[in-house]
Design a protein around this motif. Sequence first.
Motif, PDB file in Angstrom:
ATOM      1  N   LEU A 224      -5.664  20.591  52.238  1.00 38.44           N
ATOM      2  CA  LEU A 224      -4.963  21.720  51.610  1.00 38.44           C
ATOM      3  C   LEU A 224      -4.006  22.364  52.582  1.00 38.44           C
ATOM      4  O   LEU A 224      -3.019  22.972  52.189  1.00 38.44           O
ATOM      5  CB  LEU A 224      -5.974  22.784  51.166  1.00 38.44           C
ATOM      6  N   ILE A 225      -4.295  22.265  53.867  1.00 38.26           N
ATOM      7  CA  ILE A 225      -3.538  22.978  54.877  1.00 38.26           C
ATOM      8  C   ILE A 225      -3.734  22.280  56.219  1.00 38.26           C
ATOM      9  O   ILE A 225      -4.787  21.682  56.447  1.00 38.26           O
ATOM     10  CB  ILE A 225      -4.043  24.440  54.939  1.00 38.26           C
ATOM     11  N   HIS A 226      -2.738  22.351  57.092  1.00 36.82           N
ATOM     12  CA  HIS A 226      -2.885  21.734  58.412  1.00 36.82           C
ATOM     13  C   HIS A 226      -3.463  22.735  59.402  1.00 36.82           C
ATOM     14  O   HIS A 226      -2.786  23.172  60.334  1.00 36.82           O
ATOM     15  CB  HIS A 226      -1.545  21.169  58.897  1.00 36.82           C
ATOM     16  N   ASN A 227      -4.683  23.121  59.153  1.00 30.79           N
ATOM     17  CA  ASN A 227      -5.354  24.074  60.033  1.00 30.79           C
ATOM     18  C   ASN A 227      -6.835  23.686  60.084  1.00 30.79           C
ATOM     19  O   ASN A 227      -7.595  24.011  59.162  1.00 30.79           O
ATOM     20  CB  ASN A 227      -5.158  25.512  59.503  1.00 30.79           C
ATOM     21  N   PRO A 228      -7.248  22.958  61.159  1.00 31.30           N
ATOM     22  CA  PRO A 228      -8.616  22.421  61.207  1.00 31.30           C
ATOM     23  C   PRO A 228      -9.722  23.457  60.968  1.00 31.30           C
ATOM     24  O   PRO A 228     -10.669  23.163  60.217  1.00 31.30           O
ATOM     25  CB  PRO A 228      -8.699  21.795  62.607  1.00 31.30           C
ATOM     26  N   PRO A 229      -9.673  24.683  61.552  1.00 32.50           N
ATOM     27  CA  PRO A 229     -10.769  25.618  61.275  1.00 32.50           C
ATOM     28  C   PRO A 229     -10.901  25.946  59.783  1.00 32.50           C
ATOM     29  O   PRO A 229     -12.011  26.106  59.262  1.00 32.50           O
ATOM     30  CB  PRO A 229     -10.373  26.882  62.061  1.00 32.50           C
ATOM     31  N   THR A 230      -9.768  26.023  59.087  1.00 31.06           N
ATOM     32  CA  THR A 230      -9.834  26.333  57.651  1.00 31.06           C
ATOM     33  C   THR A 230     -10.386  25.140  56.871  1.00 31.06           C
ATOM     34  O   THR A 230     -11.208  25.309  55.958  1.00 31.06           O
ATOM     35  CB  THR A 230      -8.420  26.696  57.116  1.00 31.06           C
ATOM     36  N   ILE A 231      -9.980  23.948  57.259  1.00 25.82           N
ATOM     37  CA  ILE A 231     -10.504  22.750  56.581  1.00 25.82           C
ATOM     38  C   ILE A 231     -12.020  22.672  56.782  1.00 25.82           C
ATOM     39  O   ILE A 231     -12.772  22.373  55.855  1.00 25.82           O
ATOM     40  CB  ILE A 231      -9.814  21.465  57.134  1.00 25.82           C
ATOM     41  N   GLN A 232     -12.466  23.037  57.994  1.00 26.83           N
ATOM     42  CA  GLN A 232     -13.911  23.025  58.273  1.00 26.83           C
ATOM     43  C   GLN A 232     -14.643  24.025  57.379  1.00 26.83           C
ATOM     44  O   GLN A 232     -15.684  23.714  56.803  1.00 26.83           O
ATOM     45  CB  GLN A 232     -14.141  23.429  59.723  1.00 26.83           C
ATOM     46  N   LYS A 233     -14.061  25.223  57.241  1.00 23.30           N
ATOM     47  CA  LYS A 233     -14.691  26.244  56.374  1.00 23.30           C
ATOM     48  C   LYS A 233     -14.764  25.743  54.945  1.00 23.30           C
ATOM     49  O   LYS A 233     -15.766  25.943  54.252  1.00 23.30           O
ATOM     50  CB  LYS A 233     -13.857  27.539  56.401  1.00 23.30           C
ATOM     51  N   LEU A 234     -13.683  25.107  54.502  1.00 22.25           N
ATOM     52  CA  LEU A 234     -13.666  24.590  53.131  1.00 22.25           C
ATOM     53  C   LEU A 234     -14.738  23.504  52.976  1.00 22.25           C
ATOM     54  O   LEU A 234     -15.448  23.459  51.971  1.00 22.25           O
ATOM     55  CB  LEU A 234     -12.281  24.022  52.802  1.00 22.25           C
ATOM     56  N   MET A 235     -14.870  22.652  54.001  1.00 24.49           N
ATOM     57  CA  MET A 235     -15.862  21.575  53.911  1.00 24.49           C
ATOM     58  C   MET A 235     -17.277  22.138  53.868  1.00 24.49           C
ATOM     59  O   MET A 235     -18.153  21.598  53.184  1.00 24.49           O
ATOM     60  CB  MET A 235     -15.684  20.588  55.066  1.00 24.49           C
ATOM     61  N   GLN A 236     -17.471  23.255  54.563  1.00 23.19           N
ATOM     62  CA  GLN A 236     -18.813  23.876  54.552  1.00 23.19           C
ATOM     63  C   GLN A 236     -19.225  24.322  53.148  1.00 23.19           C
ATOM     64  O   GLN A 236     -20.397  24.394  52.828  1.00 23.19           O
ATOM     65  CB  GLN A 236     -18.847  25.087  55.485  1.00 23.19           C
ATOM     66  N   VAL A 237     -18.215  24.653  52.316  1.00 19.78           N
ATOM     67  CA  VAL A 237     -18.570  25.047  50.938  1.00 19.78           C
ATOM     68  C   VAL A 237     -18.374  23.880  49.966  1.00 19.78           C
ATOM     69  O   VAL A 237     -18.385  24.067  48.753  1.00 19.78           O
ATOM     70  CB  VAL A 237     -17.776  26.298  50.467  1.00 19.78           C
TER      71      VAL A 237
END
Length: 306
Positions: A40-53
């Motif tokens: 969705l976005i090129h920002n690894p911490p945000t992708i990680q948060k999304l993956m957690q949910v």
Amino acid sequence: MHVVIAREAGFCFGVKLAIEQAFEAAGQAGGQAIHTLGPLIHNPPTIQKLMQVGVVPVDRLDQVPGGTVVIRSHGVPKQIKQGAKDLGLDVVDATCPFVTRVQNAVARLSKEGCFVVVVGDASHPEVVGIVSHIVGPHKVMSGRDDLEGIPVQTRKIGVVAQTTMRPDRFKEVICQLLDRCNELTVINTICDATEIKQSDARVQAATVDAMLVVGGKNSSNTRKLAQICAEVQPNTHHIETADEIDSAWFAQVDSVGVTAGASTPDWLIDEVVVRLRALGGDTVDDLRTSAEEQARQVQDQLAKLQ
Ligand code: F3S
């Protein structure tokens, strides 16, 4: 020390909307994974948060085992969207409204019999999606000299731009096309979110004693933002996270400005503010536009453009 967070810091409207829709879809999936076509976005911490949910990025539709698929803000080719529906997937279309506008514009221009020109990067996912809405002759032009394939005496040309195209480059192409046709329809589809963010940062950096620009070191828009700020405020620092902040930057400093690249989530900005408070930031002006206000502004803008 006074801390001011820029009005335009962080996600643009389209990205914010896509992330919100993904979190909402994940909430409704009741623990089952949902998928996004591409990150969705090129920002690894945000992708990680999304993956957690449970929001998992995949590259292709055939990697989605079922359930919900989220289309990101760049959009996808219309065949992919139809393909997802044909597979019985629940499609959450988070295509940015500004991108949808370009897709609709090219469809209309081709229906009107125009040779359609899209000014942009042919390999960019947004442009690939836009082109899928064209029925008939067309060309993606990367710049003013890329005229090969456009007939010399075309009757009608319709031209649009990738949303992130530089306005000066778009104008150069328009001038070239004028010589090639009897009738030229120009639809200015450039989204000014980036330009507004940069001018906002430039103004802010000139009024504070130190400037922090938050965002990935590999994010070109964040680097550009830091460069713009550094031109007017030598005490500018590009940081990825709050941990990188050095208290020495704030000796003799009364005011600190904070801005962030288009792929930086609010929570990373909030962590920076927490750290600044710990270092003596006793007053904080948070000028960030709320999601509701942003949505209202975008709806107004789109209504005017209709
Ligand atoms: Fe963002 Fe949409 Fe513009 S994704 S940069 S608001 S086209």
